[in-house]
Design a protein around this motif. Structure first.
Motif, PDB file in Angstrom:
ATOM      1  N   ASP A   1      -6.018   3.384   6.319  1.00 13.06           N
ATOM      2  CA  ASP A   1      -4.970   2.687   5.436  1.00 13.06           C
ATOM      3  C   ASP A   1      -3.556   3.290   5.375  1.00 13.06           C
ATOM      4  OD1 ASP A   1      -6.396   4.672   4.162  1.00 13.06           O
ATOM      5  OD2 ASP A   1      -5.759   3.926   2.099  1.00 13.06           O
ATOM      6  N   HIS A   2      -3.426   4.550   6.491  1.00 15.12           N
ATOM      7  CA  HIS A   2      -2.212   5.266   6.393  1.00 15.12           C
ATOM      8  C   HIS A   2      -1.988   5.466   7.904  1.00 15.12           C
ATOM      9  CE1 HIS A   2      -1.829   6.695   2.230  1.00 15.12           C
ATOM     10  NE2 HIS A   2      -3.091   6.469   1.944  1.00 15.12           N
TER      11      HIS A   2
ATOM     12  N   HIS B   1       0.862  -1.096  -0.053  1.00 17.42           N
ATOM     13  CA  HIS B   1       0.123   0.083   0.126  1.00 17.42           C
ATOM     14  C   HIS B   1       0.739   1.401  -0.017  1.00 17.42           C
ATOM     15  CE1 HIS B   1      -3.998   1.716   0.092  1.00 17.42           C
ATOM     16  NE2 HIS B   1      -3.670   2.419   0.922  1.00 17.42           N
ATOM     17  N   SER B   2       0.801   2.230   0.936  1.00 18.11           N
ATOM     18  CA  SER B   2       1.632   3.227   1.043  1.00 18.11           C
ATOM     19  C   SER B   2       2.544   3.381   2.105  1.00 18.11           C
ATOM     20  CB  SER B   2       0.805   4.483   1.252  1.00 18.11           C
ATOM     21  OG  SER B   2      -0.164   4.869   0.312  1.00 18.11           O
TER      22      SER B   2
ATOM     23  N   ARG C   1      -6.343  -6.959   4.321  1.00 19.61           N
ATOM     24  CA  ARG C   1      -5.076  -7.330   3.409  1.00 19.61           C
ATOM     25  C   ARG C   1      -5.207  -8.435   2.801  1.00 19.61           C
ATOM     26  NH1 ARG C   1       0.061  -5.104   4.416  1.00 19.61           N
ATOM     27  NH2 ARG C   1      -0.818  -3.990   6.253  1.00 19.61           N
TER      28      ARG C   1
ATOM     29  N   ALA D   1      -2.053  -4.068  -1.619  1.00 22.81           N
ATOM     30  CA  ALA D   1      -2.252  -4.766  -0.133  1.00 22.81           C
ATOM     31  C   ALA D   1      -3.588  -4.670   0.113  1.00 22.81           C
ATOM     32  CB  ALA D   1      -1.521  -3.929   0.806  1.00 22.81           C
ATOM     33  N   PHE D   2      -4.507  -3.595   0.027  1.00 21.67           N
ATOM     34  CA  PHE D   2      -5.899  -3.736   0.096  1.00 21.67           C
ATOM     35  C   PHE D   2      -6.754  -3.122  -0.912  1.00 21.67           C
ATOM     36  CE2 PHE D   2      -3.754  -1.996   4.058  1.00 21.67           C
ATOM     37  CZ  PHE D   2      -4.168  -3.129   5.044  1.00 21.67           C
TER      38      PHE D   2
ATOM     39  N   GLU E   1       0.741   8.485  -5.276  1.00 21.87           N
ATOM     40  CA  GLU E   1      -0.669   7.593  -5.214  1.00 21.87           C
ATOM     41  C   GLU E   1      -0.852   6.884  -6.731  1.00 21.87           C
ATOM     42  OE1 GLU E   1      -4.914   8.201  -3.153  1.00 21.87           O
ATOM     43  OE2 GLU E   1      -4.266   9.787  -4.638  1.00 21.87           O
TER      44      GLU E   1
ATOM     45  N   HIS F   1       0.431   2.995  -3.029  1.00 17.26           N
ATOM     46  CA  HIS F   1      -1.154   2.957  -2.510  1.00 17.26           C
ATOM     47  C   HIS F   1      -1.642   1.995  -3.705  1.00 17.26           C
ATOM     48  CE1 HIS F   1      -5.414   4.809  -1.963  1.00 17.26           C
ATOM     49  NE2 HIS F   1      -4.519   5.031  -0.788  1.00 17.26           N
ATOM     50  N   ASN F   2      -1.112   0.627  -3.712  1.00 19.37           N
ATOM     51  CA  ASN F   2      -1.431  -0.418  -4.180  1.00 19.37           C
ATOM     52  C   ASN F   2      -0.779  -1.626  -3.628  1.00 19.37           C
ATOM     53  OD1 ASN F   2       1.273  -0.825  -5.587  1.00 19.37           O
ATOM     54  ND2 ASN F   2       0.577   1.006  -6.733  1.00 19.37           N
TER      55      ASN F   2
ATOM     56  N   TRP G   1      -7.125  -5.466  -9.616  1.00 21.05           N
ATOM     57  CA  TRP G   1      -5.981  -5.174  -8.627  1.00 21.05           C
ATOM     58  C   TRP G   1      -4.683  -4.745  -9.346  1.00 21.05           C
ATOM     59  CZ3 TRP G   1      -1.286  -7.380  -8.292  1.00 21.05           C
ATOM     60  CH2 TRP G   1      -1.061  -8.427  -8.950  1.00 21.05           C
TER      61      TRP G   1
END
Length: 339
Positions: A141-142, A84-85, A116, A292-293, A255, A289-290, A300
Motif C-alpha cells: 500500500d506504499h 491512502h498515503s 481500492r 482508499a483501501f 498516519e 493512510h485512509n 472507513w
C-alpha cells in the motif's frame, strides 16, 4: 556515511554500516509486541471472512479531478492528496510523488487482496513531469511495482530507505536515479534537504523477506518549508527526537487509518497520532493512510470522526482536504467535513 549518489554499493543481503541491521534483518529501536498463535489466527480469520460491512463506504467519495488546469494553476508549495498515503507535492517549482499507489489492489495478486474502493483523482498518464518519487517502505500500500514500472522513465530521482533501492533496480529503475539512505542520513537535491528519519514499523512483500529492507519517515526542508512525511509507524520516542532535531515543522503528514489496538505498536491509534504531532512540534496536521483501501476493522470514516474530535479537544490545526484538492502549505486552512 553511505554513498548517496545512486544505490549503495553493498549487496541487498548485507548492510554492515547500519545500526538497524543485525546481519540478517533490520529492526526497530524497540522490539515489536507479539501475538499468540491463537490471536493471530483469529485476526486473520476476521480479516478475510468476518469484516464489518462499514469498513468501506457505500457511496463514491467526493473528489476533485486533478487535470491540466489544476496542475498549471497550482502555486509552489502545494500538496494534492491522491488517496491512502499517496501525495503529489509541488516544491521549489517541481513535482514529487510520495508513496504512489495507482493499482487497483494493494496486493501481490491481481484478483485477491485489499481492493481500492476509491479511484485516484489523477491517472498515471496525466501526472505532470516528475522530479522524483519518495518511498517510505516496501509494503504494497506504499510501494506499487506497476506504478514504479510505469513511471521509472519519467522520473529523475528515487529516494528510499536501505534495501528498497535494490528492489527498484530489480524492477528496472536505473541505479543512477536511486538514493537509498539509513536513518538520520541526508541527501540534497536542488534546494531540498531530504533526511531519512526513523519510524517504528516493519517490512516485507512475501513469505521470506520479512525485515530485509528498512522502513523510514522523511523530513523535507526547503527554503520556505519544513515537512514531515510519517510513512507508517507506531507511536515511539523517535518522534520526540525528530522534533528536537528538525522541528518545528510547518506540516506533518501522519498516519491515521488502518489501526487496531492489536497492532498499535506499528500503526498509530488516533490518539497516538496527536501525540506524535505534538512531539514533532508541527503547526498543521494532515492525517493520511485512509480513504482508499480497506485494511482494518474500523468503519472507513472513523479516522476522520475521531481526529476531528481529538483535534478540537487539543486545539490542533487540522487540515483534511478531499481527494484531489490542492492545499497551499504556506497557508493551510481547515476544510469542511466532506466525508
Amino acid at each position: 556515511m553511505l554513498n548517496c549518489s545512486g544505490v549503495s554499493r553493498w549487496s541487498n543481503k548485507s548492510y554492515p554500516q547500519s545500526a538497524q541491521f543485525d546481519g540478517k534483518r533490520f529492526r526497530n529501536s524497540r522490539p515489536r509486541q507479539s501475538l499468540s498463535v491463537a490471536d493471530y489466527s483469529k485476526m486473520m480469520w476476521d480479516f478475510f471472512f468476518n469484516k464489518p460491512r462499514d469498513t468501506v463506504p457505500d457511496h463514491a467519495l467526493p473528489l476533485k479531478i486533478i487535470d491540466a488546469h489544476a496542475l498549471s494553476a497550482a502555486a509552489d508549495n502545494t500538496v494534492f492528496r491522491l488517496g491512502h498515503s499517496s501525495l503529489l507535492l509541488k516544491l521549489t517549482g517541481k513535482y514529487w510523488l510520495v508513496d504512489p499507489v495507482f493499482s487497483e489492489r494493494a496486493s501481490p495478486f491481481k484478483r485477491f487482496g485489499p481492493r481500492r474502493f476509491q479511484p485516484a483523482p489523477i491517472g498515471l498518464r496525466d501526472l505532470p513531469p516528475l522530479e522524483g518519487i519518495i518511498i517510505s517502505h516496501d509494503h504494497y500500500d506504499h510501494l506499487d511495482r506497476q506504478t514504479v514500472i510505469a513511471l521509472k522513465d519519467r522520473v529523475t530521482y528515487f529516494l528510499a530507505p536501505l534495501g528498497v533501492g535494490d528492489l527498484l533496480v530489480k524492477w528496472g529503475v536505473a541505479a543512477e536515479k536511486i538514493t537509498q539512505l539509513d536513518w538520520w542520513q541526508s541527501h540534497d537535491i536542488g534546494d531540498i534537504h531530504f533526511v531519512a528519519t526513523p519510524s517504528q514499523h516493519f517490512s516485507g512483500r512475501g513469505l521470506f523477506d520479512s525485515n530485509k529492507r528498512l522502513w523510514c519517515s522523511w523530513t523535507l526542508i526547503t527554503p520556505e518549508l519544513r515537512l514531515f512525511l510519517g510513512g507508517d509507524s507506531g507511536y515511539f520516542d523517535g518522534f520526540k527526537e525528530i522534533g528536537r532535531k528538525y522541528g518545528p515543522f510547518d506540516a506533518a503528514f501522519l498516519e491515521n487509518g488502518a489501526y487496531d489496538r492489536r497492532w498499535a505498536d506499528i500503526h498509530m491509534l488516533p490518539v497516538d497520532t496527536l501525540n506524535a504531532f505534538s512531539d514533532l512540534k508541527a503547526k498543521w496536521l494532515f492525517p493520511i493512510h485512509n480513504a482508499a483501501f480497506d485494511l482494518a476493522f474500523h468503519p472507513w470514516d472513523d479516522p476522520f470522526r475521531q481526529m476531528v474530535k481529538l483535534a478540537a479537544q487539543g486545539n490542533v490545526a487540522l487540515c483534511l482536504p478531499m481527494l484531489g484538492q490542492g492545499i497551499d502549505l504556506l497557508q493551510p486552512q481547515p476544510q469542511p467535513a466532506w466525508w
